[in-house]
Design a protein around this motif. Structure first.
Motif, PDB file in Angstrom:
ATOM      1  N   ALA A   1       0.832  -1.205   0.000  1.00 15.68           N
ATOM      2  CA  ALA A   1       0.000   0.000   0.000  1.00 15.68           C
ATOM      3  C   ALA A   1       0.868   1.256   0.000  1.00 15.68           C
ATOM      4  CB  ALA A   1      -0.926   0.000   1.220  1.00 15.68           C
ATOM      5  N   ASP A   2       2.106   1.123   0.528  1.00 15.85           N
ATOM      6  CA  ASP A   2       3.003   2.270   0.535  1.00 15.85           C
ATOM      7  C   ASP A   2       3.353   2.681  -0.891  1.00 15.85           C
ATOM      8  OD1 ASP A   2       3.050   2.256   3.295  1.00 15.85           O
ATOM      9  OD2 ASP A   2       4.749   0.888   3.384  1.00 15.85           O
ATOM     10  N   GLY A   3       3.462   1.689  -1.778  1.00 14.16           N
ATOM     11  CA  GLY A   3       3.717   1.957  -3.175  1.00 14.16           C
ATOM     12  C   GLY A   3       5.126   2.404  -3.482  1.00 14.16           C
ATOM     13  N   CYS A   4       5.553   2.106  -4.689  1.00 15.74           N
ATOM     14  CA  CYS A   4       6.848   2.563  -5.177  1.00 15.74           C
ATOM     15  C   CYS A   4       6.599   3.804  -6.015  1.00 15.74           C
ATOM     16  CB  CYS A   4       7.518   1.454  -6.002  1.00 15.74           C
ATOM     17  SG  CYS A   4       9.092   1.939  -6.744  1.00 15.74           S
ATOM     18  N   GLN A   5       6.705   4.962  -5.421  1.00 14.63           N
ATOM     19  CA  GLN A   5       6.387   6.211  -6.103  1.00 14.63           C
ATOM     20  C   GLN A   5       7.491   7.244  -5.844  1.00 14.63           C
ATOM     21  OE1 GLN A   5       3.599   6.894  -8.051  1.00 14.63           O
ATOM     22  NE2 GLN A   5       3.050   4.746  -7.875  1.00 14.63           N
ATOM     23  N   PRO A   6       8.669   7.048  -6.411  1.00 11.49           N
ATOM     24  CA  PRO A   6       9.747   8.039  -6.265  1.00 11.49           C
ATOM     25  C   PRO A   6       9.338   9.378  -6.869  1.00 11.49           C
ATOM     26  CG  PRO A   6      10.574   5.957  -7.156  1.00 11.49           C
ATOM     27  CD  PRO A   6       9.086   5.910  -7.234  1.00 11.49           C
TER      28      PRO A   6
ATOM     29  N   LEU B   1      16.717   1.357 -16.961  1.00 15.35           N
ATOM     30  CA  LEU B   1      15.711   0.939 -15.989  1.00 15.35           C
ATOM     31  C   LEU B   1      16.360   0.686 -14.633  1.00 15.35           C
ATOM     32  CD1 LEU B   1      14.164   0.466 -18.687  1.00 15.35           C
ATOM     33  CD2 LEU B   1      13.039  -1.463 -17.561  1.00 15.35           C
ATOM     34  N   ALA B   2      15.884   1.378 -13.624  1.00 16.65           N
ATOM     35  CA  ALA B   2      16.407   1.204 -12.269  1.00 16.65           C
ATOM     36  C   ALA B   2      15.812  -0.048 -11.630  1.00 16.65           C
ATOM     37  CB  ALA B   2      16.058   2.428 -11.415  1.00 16.65           C
ATOM     38  N   GLY B   3      16.561  -0.656 -10.732  1.00 17.08           N
ATOM     39  CA  GLY B   3      16.012  -1.706  -9.882  1.00 17.08           C
ATOM     40  C   GLY B   3      15.904  -3.092 -10.451  1.00 17.08           C
ATOM     41  N   VAL B   4      16.322  -3.302 -11.702  1.00  6.34           N
ATOM     42  CA  VAL B   4      16.190  -4.640 -12.286  1.00  6.34           C
ATOM     43  C   VAL B   4      17.473  -5.060 -13.002  1.00  6.34           C
ATOM     44  CG1 VAL B   4      13.685  -4.518 -12.576  1.00  6.34           C
ATOM     45  CG2 VAL B   4      15.183  -3.719 -14.422  1.00  6.34           C
ATOM     46  N   GLU B   5      17.624  -6.353 -13.144  1.00  6.75           N
ATOM     47  CA  GLU B   5      18.708  -6.964 -13.903  1.00  6.75           C
ATOM     48  C   GLU B   5      18.086  -7.982 -14.859  1.00  6.75           C
ATOM     49  OE1 GLU B   5      21.965  -6.457 -13.750  1.00  6.75           O
ATOM     50  OE2 GLU B   5      22.269  -5.353 -11.883  1.00  6.75           O
TER      51      GLU B   5
ATOM     52  N   THR C   1       6.535   8.332 -17.853  1.00  6.29           N
ATOM     53  CA  THR C   1       6.968   9.217 -16.770  1.00  6.29           C
ATOM     54  C   THR C   1       8.172   8.605 -16.093  1.00  6.29           C
ATOM     55  OG1 THR C   1       4.708  10.031 -16.391  1.00  6.29           O
ATOM     56  CG2 THR C   1       6.299  10.329 -14.602  1.00  6.29           C
ATOM     57  N   LEU C   2       9.193   9.408 -15.852  1.00  8.63           N
ATOM     58  CA  LEU C   2      10.410   8.929 -15.205  1.00  8.63           C
ATOM     59  C   LEU C   2      10.425   9.391 -13.757  1.00  8.63           C
ATOM     60  CD1 LEU C   2      12.996   9.843 -18.009  1.00  8.63           C
ATOM     61  CD2 LEU C   2      11.518   7.829 -17.830  1.00  8.63           C
ATOM     62  N   ARG C   3      10.646   8.446 -12.868  1.00  8.78           N
ATOM     63  CA  ARG C   3      10.710   8.744 -11.444  1.00  8.78           C
ATOM     64  C   ARG C   3      12.040   8.257 -10.871  1.00  8.78           C
ATOM     65  NH1 ARG C   3       5.924   9.531  -8.330  1.00  8.78           N
ATOM     66  NH2 ARG C   3       4.023   9.697  -9.588  1.00  8.78           N
ATOM     67  N   GLY C   4      12.537   8.962  -9.878  1.00  8.94           N
ATOM     68  CA  GLY C   4      13.775   8.539  -9.237  1.00  8.94           C
ATOM     69  C   GLY C   4      14.285   9.583  -8.271  1.00  8.94           C
ATOM     70  N   GLU C   5      15.312   9.210  -7.501  1.00  8.67           N
ATOM     71  CA  GLU C   5      15.887  10.139  -6.538  1.00  8.67           C
ATOM     72  C   GLU C   5      16.681  11.237  -7.234  1.00  8.67           C
ATOM     73  OE1 GLU C   5      18.245   7.864  -3.855  1.00  8.67           O
ATOM     74  OE2 GLU C   5      16.534   6.755  -3.023  1.00  8.67           O
ATOM     75  N   ARG C   6      17.300  10.888  -8.371  1.00  7.45           N
ATOM     76  CA  ARG C   6      18.132  11.843  -9.091  1.00  7.45           C
ATOM     77  C   ARG C   6      17.879  11.707 -10.596  1.00  7.45           C
ATOM     78  NH1 ARG C   6      24.131  10.780  -6.811  1.00  7.45           N
ATOM     79  NH2 ARG C   6      24.521  12.535  -8.220  1.00  7.45           N
ATOM     80  N   ASP C   7      18.140  12.781 -11.329  1.00  6.47           N
ATOM     81  CA  ASP C   7      17.970  12.706 -12.771  1.00  6.47           C
ATOM     82  C   ASP C   7      19.264  12.988 -13.526  1.00  6.47           C
ATOM     83  OD1 ASP C   7      18.272  15.406 -12.347  1.00  6.47           O
ATOM     84  OD2 ASP C   7      16.468  16.012 -13.451  1.00  6.47           O
ATOM     85  N   ASP C   8      20.393  13.048 -12.788  1.00  7.73           N
ATOM     86  CA  ASP C   8      21.661  13.290 -13.461  1.00  7.73           C
ATOM     87  C   ASP C   8      22.125  12.010 -14.160  1.00  7.73           C
ATOM     88  OD1 ASP C   8      21.823  12.436 -10.742  1.00  7.73           O
ATOM     89  OD2 ASP C   8      24.011  12.571 -10.855  1.00  7.73           O
ATOM     90  N   PRO C   9      22.821  12.133 -15.278  1.00  4.24           N
ATOM     91  CA  PRO C   9      23.242  10.957 -16.047  1.00  4.24           C
ATOM     92  C   PRO C   9      24.383  10.202 -15.392  1.00  4.24           C
ATOM     93  CG  PRO C   9      24.145  12.948 -17.025  1.00  4.24           C
ATOM     94  CD  PRO C   9      23.203  13.392 -15.932  1.00  4.24           C
TER      95      PRO C   9
ATOM     96  N   ALA D   1      20.504  -5.382  -6.953  1.00  3.91           N
ATOM     97  CA  ALA D   1      21.016  -5.209  -5.588  1.00  3.91           C
ATOM     98  C   ALA D   1      21.044  -3.759  -5.148  1.00  3.91           C
ATOM     99  CB  ALA D   1      22.428  -5.798  -5.501  1.00  3.91           C
ATOM    100  N   ASP D   2      20.626  -2.833  -6.000  1.00  2.00           N
ATOM    101  CA  ASP D   2      20.820  -1.420  -5.684  1.00  2.00           C
ATOM    102  C   ASP D   2      19.528  -0.661  -5.417  1.00  2.00           C
ATOM    103  OD1 ASP D   2      19.819  -1.489  -8.220  1.00  2.00           O
ATOM    104  OD2 ASP D   2      21.475  -0.436  -9.184  1.00  2.00           O
ATOM    105  N   VAL D   3      18.472  -1.351  -5.021  1.00  2.00           N
ATOM    106  CA  VAL D   3      17.207  -0.674  -4.717  1.00  2.00           C
ATOM    107  C   VAL D   3      17.271  -0.148  -3.287  1.00  2.00           C
ATOM    108  CG1 VAL D   3      14.697  -0.855  -4.658  1.00  2.00           C
ATOM    109  CG2 VAL D   3      16.009  -2.283  -6.227  1.00  2.00           C
ATOM    110  N   THR D   4      17.359   1.158  -3.121  1.00  2.00           N
ATOM    111  CA  THR D   4      17.502   1.742  -1.787  1.00  2.00           C
ATOM    112  C   THR D   4      16.170   2.149  -1.165  1.00  2.00           C
ATOM    113  OG1 THR D   4      17.882   3.930  -2.782  1.00  2.00           O
ATOM    114  CG2 THR D   4      19.824   2.586  -2.293  1.00  2.00           C
ATOM    115  N   ASP D   5      15.160   2.409  -1.982  1.00  3.17           N
ATOM    116  CA  ASP D   5      13.838   2.779  -1.462  1.00  3.17           C
ATOM    117  C   ASP D   5      13.129   1.522  -0.960  1.00  3.17           C
ATOM    118  OD1 ASP D   5      10.782   3.098  -1.880  1.00  3.17           O
ATOM    119  OD2 ASP D   5      11.512   5.166  -1.948  1.00  3.17           O
ATOM    120  N   ARG D   6      12.744   1.500   0.307  1.00  2.00           N
ATOM    121  CA  ARG D   6      12.177   0.290   0.917  1.00  2.00           C
ATOM    122  C   ARG D   6      10.831  -0.076   0.309  1.00  2.00           C
ATOM    123  NH1 ARG D   6      14.343  -1.473   5.654  1.00  2.00           N
ATOM    124  NH2 ARG D   6      12.351  -2.024   6.579  1.00  2.00           N
TER     125      ARG D   6
END
Length: 239
Positions: free
Chosen positions: A22-27, A54-58, A80-88, A121-126
């Motif tokens: 219910a918290d959802g993945c909504q960066p 694509l973040a979070g997957v391999e 729509t692109l979501r994330g903590e940062r948008d720098d390349p 292995a790099d998904v930091t958002d719980r």
């Protein structure tokens, strides 16, 4: 010895999955664009020339030909692109979670649910870790996509199979015979001969993640664990 840096550990259940779905993945929303092309199984090109990773997957190495069509349906769609940062990154790509319109779940979650990807292995958002892991678990239980192959999970008792995947994302499962600490590193030994058998290492820098989750690494001793969030493999064999 085959040493692998351990990311998130499964021991009965994944400890990163504390948040409910219910918290959802909504960066944070960064920007949007129209998909112009699929570069590889994890990378898209937008109509303005930007490349998005694509973040979070391999994806499973060697299956690129089978995975690219999984993203082909995004061509011509506005995302729509979501994330903590948008720098390349160093390759000029923006790493992001991708959403189609008002969809509550990400493209990554859809890929995982179909068995077309693995959680990285790099998904930091719980909340995102919980959502992605739940999608992957559903695919694994239904043996969809990648999970239809029994060889996707490597046995810790067969270090040769693991060493063959050096430089690739790898899932390893086995029984932890002992846990030892040397300096700032904790070693999870999966065999009696540390010079030859598989071992996973937990570095000092990621110990706060275990502490935040209420997990004590020494509790893995004499338990069967799976490391589906293992980082890139690196190792050596002893004569």
């Amino acid at each position: 010895m085959c040493n692998i840096l351990l990311g998130l550990v499964v021991c009965g259940m994944l400890f990163s999955a504390a948040p409910t779905l219910a918290d959802g993945c909504q960066p944070v929303i960064q920007n949007d664009g129209v998909v112009n092309a699929v570069i590889d199984p994890r990378t898209l090109r937008l109509d303005d020339g930007r490349e998005v990773r694509l973040a979070g997957v391999e994806v499973v190495a060697g299956e690129a030909a089978n995975r690219q069509p999984a993203l082909a349906g995004l061509i011509g769609r506005r995302v729509t692109l979501r994330g903590e940062r948008d720098d390349p990154d160093r390759y000029g790509r923006q790493t992001a979670f991708i959403y189609l319109g008002p969809s509550a779940s990400s493209v990554q979650s859809d890929l995982l649910a179909r068995g077309d990807a693995l959680v990285s292995a790099d998904v930091t958002d719980r909340a995102c870790a919980a959502e992605l892991t739940a999608a992957e678990t559903a695919a694994r239980q239904a043996r969809r996509g990648t999970w239809a192959e029994s060889s996707v999970v490597k046995n810790a008792e067969r270090p040769g199979d693991i060493l063959a995947r050096i430089g690739q994302f790898t899932i390893v499962e086995g029984y932890v015979r002992s846990v030892r600490q040397a300096g700032g590193t904790i070693y999870l030994n999966f065999g009696p001969r540390w010079t030859r058998d598989f071992a996973a290492t937990i570095s000092r820098r990621i110990l706060p993640s275990f502490e935040a989750a209420g997990v004590v690494p020494t509790s893995f001793e004499h338990r069967r664990v799976r490391g589906p969030r293992l980082g890139r493999t690196a190792g050596r064999t002893a004569d």
